[in-house]
Scaffold this active site. Structure first.
Site, PDB file in Angstrom:
ATOM      1  N   CYS A 198      -2.322  -0.131   7.317  1.00 45.62           N
ATOM      2  CA  CYS A 198      -1.491   1.230   6.825  1.00 45.62           C
ATOM      3  C   CYS A 198      -1.665   2.199   8.463  1.00 45.62           C
ATOM      4  CB  CYS A 198      -2.495   1.798   6.029  1.00 45.62           C
ATOM      5  SG  CYS A 198      -1.475   1.306   4.556  1.00 45.62           S
ATOM      6  N   CYS A 247      -6.529   2.092   5.727  1.00 47.41           N
ATOM      7  CA  CYS A 247      -7.049   0.695   6.263  1.00 47.41           C
ATOM      8  C   CYS A 247      -6.335   0.535   7.298  1.00 47.41           C
ATOM      9  CB  CYS A 247      -6.549  -0.142   5.143  1.00 47.41           C
ATOM     10  SG  CYS A 247      -5.023  -0.331   4.774  1.00 47.41           S
ATOM     11  N   GLU A 292       1.207   3.602   2.363  1.00 52.32           N
ATOM     12  CA  GLU A 292       1.079   4.400   2.614  1.00 52.32           C
ATOM     13  C   GLU A 292       2.672   3.539   3.720  1.00 52.32           C
ATOM     14  OE1 GLU A 292      -1.780   3.252   2.312  1.00 52.32           O
ATOM     15  OE2 GLU A 292      -3.068   3.789   3.435  1.00 52.32           O
ATOM     16  N   HIS A 303       0.794  -0.964   0.375  1.00 49.04           N
ATOM     17  CA  HIS A 303       0.103   0.281   0.152  1.00 49.04           C
ATOM     18  C   HIS A 303       0.811   1.169   0.043  1.00 49.04           C
ATOM     19  CE1 HIS A 303      -3.819  -2.018   1.557  1.00 49.04           C
ATOM     20  NE2 HIS A 303      -2.788  -2.713   1.248  1.00 49.04           N
TER      21      HIS A 303
END
Length: 159
Positions: A91, A88, A60, A58
């Site tokens: 993260c 999410c 991040e 992801h």
């Protein structure tokens, strides 16, 4: 490279540029940038789950990993993470563990957002670290990227 970027909207535009890069390799267009305590860009990232075949790739996480490598420590005290979509649970948990000071995100995520939508990771007093949260910065632009991406996928019958 980022001379003159001083406000949240400026930094979010950098994250939006990263998000556009994700879409070029068929990843959900989410982008992030980590800004250090002195206002300097430490690292950027965009979703790479498809291209890397990695469910943890992801935006991040990639940006936080690169920022930690740049600083030589996993402690990102004083750092701000800008991301185009509400993080999410994975993260948001990583941001707690990295000890970031601040999160700024664009669009909310009613289905997976773990900072304000479904959970309040990051501000939950039961956790060992908390960070401040600013939401909605250039949210319409981030949401438009996501909507266009998923509209195209549906048109191709992929999702």
């Amino acid at each position: 490279m980022y001379v003159g970027l001083v406000n949240d909207a400026d930094w979010m535009r950098v994250a939006l540029d990263e998000a556009r890069l994700a879409a070029l390799h068929a990843d959900v267009p989410v982008g992030a940038i980590v800004v250090g305590p002195h206002g300097n860009a430490l690292a950027r990232g965009h979703n790479r789950r498809e291209v890397d075949r990695d469910p943890t790739a992801h935006a991040e996480l990639l940006a936080v990993r690169a920022a930690a490598a740049s600083l030589g420590t996993w402690h990102l005290d004083g750092c701000t993470v800008f991301v185009t979509l509400e993080p999410c649970a994975m993260c948001a948990g990583a941001l707690v563990n990295a000890r970031v000071s601040r999160l700024v995100f664009g669009a909310s995520d009613a289905k997976a957002g773990a900072v304000v939508s479904l959970f309040e990771i990051g501000t939950d007093a039961r956790l060992n670290h908390r960070f401040t949260v600013e939401r909605g910065v250039l949210a319409d632009e981030g949401a438009a990227l996501l909507q266009a991406f998923f509209k195209e996928l549906r048109a191709r019958g992929e999702k």
